[in-house]
Design a protein around this motif. Sequence first.
Motif, mmCIF file in Angstrom:
data_model
loop_
_atom_site.group_PDB
_atom_site.id
_atom_site.type_symbol
_atom_site.label_atom_id
_atom_site.label_comp_id
_atom_site.label_asym_id
_atom_site.label_seq_id
_atom_site.Cartn_x
_atom_site.Cartn_y
_atom_site.Cartn_z
ATOM 1 N N ALA A 1 -1.389 -1.150 -4.007
ATOM 2 C CA ALA A 1 -2.634 -0.364 -3.957
ATOM 3 C C ALA A 1 -2.274 1.092 -3.697
ATOM 4 O O ALA A 1 -1.560 1.411 -2.737
ATOM 5 C CB ALA A 1 -3.550 -0.890 -2.859
ATOM 6 N N ILE A 2 -2.767 1.979 -4.557
ATOM 7 C CA ILE A 2 -2.428 3.410 -4.471
ATOM 8 C C ILE A 2 -3.580 4.173 -3.830
ATOM 9 O O ILE A 2 -4.749 4.013 -4.213
ATOM 10 C CB ILE A 2 -2.131 3.981 -5.865
ATOM 11 N N ILE A 3 -3.230 4.991 -2.842
ATOM 12 C CA ILE A 3 -4.200 5.849 -2.149
ATOM 13 C C ILE A 3 -3.704 7.285 -2.278
ATOM 14 O O ILE A 3 -2.553 7.587 -1.959
ATOM 15 C CB ILE A 3 -4.322 5.450 -0.660
ATOM 16 N N VAL B 1 1.435 7.787 -11.170
ATOM 17 C CA VAL B 1 0.798 6.478 -10.938
ATOM 18 C C VAL B 1 1.450 5.403 -11.813
ATOM 19 O O VAL B 1 1.700 4.278 -11.362
ATOM 20 C CB VAL B 1 -0.716 6.571 -11.209
ATOM 21 N N ALA B 2 1.757 5.743 -13.060
ATOM 22 C CA ALA B 2 2.402 4.780 -13.957
ATOM 23 C C ALA B 2 3.789 4.400 -13.448
ATOM 24 O O ALA B 2 4.196 3.222 -13.527
ATOM 25 C CB ALA B 2 2.482 5.358 -15.363
ATOM 26 N N SER B 3 4.541 5.366 -12.941
ATOM 27 C CA SER B 3 5.875 5.079 -12.409
ATOM 28 C C SER B 3 5.806 4.150 -11.208
ATOM 29 O O SER B 3 6.636 3.232 -11.064
ATOM 30 C CB SER B 3 6.570 6.387 -12.020
ATOM 31 N N ILE B 4 4.817 4.378 -10.359
ATOM 32 C CA ILE B 4 4.666 3.517 -9.171
ATOM 33 C C ILE B 4 4.364 2.078 -9.584
ATOM 34 O O ILE B 4 4.973 1.114 -9.102
ATOM 35 C CB ILE B 4 3.556 4.065 -8.252
ATOM 36 N N PHE C 1 0.859 -1.191 0.000
ATOM 37 C CA PHE C 1 0.000 0.000 0.000
ATOM 38 C C PHE C 1 0.899 1.247 0.000
ATOM 39 O O PHE C 1 1.908 1.288 0.693
ATOM 40 C CB PHE C 1 -0.916 0.055 1.229
ATOM 41 N N VAL C 2 0.504 2.264 -0.760
ATOM 42 C CA VAL C 2 1.213 3.533 -0.763
ATOM 43 C C VAL C 2 0.195 4.665 -0.704
ATOM 44 O O VAL C 2 -0.809 4.650 -1.424
ATOM 45 C CB VAL C 2 2.130 3.690 -1.989
ATOM 46 N N ILE C 3 0.443 5.605 0.218
ATOM 47 C CA ILE C 3 -0.395 6.800 0.332
ATOM 48 C C ILE C 3 0.418 7.984 -0.214
ATOM 49 O O ILE C 3 1.535 8.249 0.246
ATOM 50 C CB ILE C 3 -0.803 7.055 1.799
#
Length: 311
Positions: A225-227, A214-217, A187-189
């Motif tokens: 999971a992106i927050i 977001v694409a780089s992550i 998870f990343v905030i």
Amino acid sequence: MLTLICQGSSFALHKMATGLRKGAKLNYKLMNEQGISLDTKDNSDNNDDQVAEDTRKDSVFSPVKSKAQKSNASSAEDDGKHSLPEEVDSDDQEIEKLQRELETLEKDEAKLKKIKQKEELRQKVVRKRDEVKALRDVRRVCIMGDSIIKHLPSIQGVSIFAFPGATIGKLSFLVDSRAVPLADFNFVIIHVGTNNIANGHSLQHMSSDFANLVASIRKFNKDIAIIVSSILPRPVDHSHTKSTVQQFNFHSQDYLASELNFKFIRSYRPFCFRGDIKRFLFAKRDGGLHLNSEGSNRLRFFFLRVISTLT
């Protein structure tokens, strides 16, 4: 007259005895000539002597043994001489048998020890797999962003990566440079955008930069999971940035979250009341550019509530 009669009788008896003696001598002489021995006295004496001698020989006190006893003793010695090697051979065979049995048992013991060791290792591997799986299933969260999160109090099990002055594009560059080990988290905030607003970036510009971020992550961790945390209004420039902040937050919530597949959280709520900023949550020294300790605690608490719901 009686005297004469007695004398005559004595003479007659004497003569009779003399005749008997002569007859006996004559018979004895004739029997000797014929080889018949009548010397009973001598034979008896000899027999008595033989019995006495045998009795002495059989006595336990006599050191002399009979020929039969000597023969029996010699036979017993010979039997002993012959039986000893047989007993030794029997012992050797038994020792050899026991040695073979011991070697067999030692081999079986070694095999069983290996089997036991393999089973113990297998059980350890199974337990370790479960432990690793449990660790993988645990929420591993990181928060990355600009200086707003620099003084965020620590959250157990959460890593914080703050880059003062970072914009959305700069954060994307840092991700590409692997400044954040995204592969270690599920998870990343993301809390960024305040500096874009301050630099006068347009909504379209910010949306494009966010898509790149977001694409780089996901390039480094496709399953993460992106927050996305909303941009906070700041007292230092609220008068001329209020509209842009609101527009970008609504655009992220209503459009980008769906298009880029991330979750948007309205972290601005603890800092606003009826459209106005809660200025007491911002630092006075820099004119409200950053959060003070209470403001950082409010933001931490908000993040903590969000993290507790992650599965």
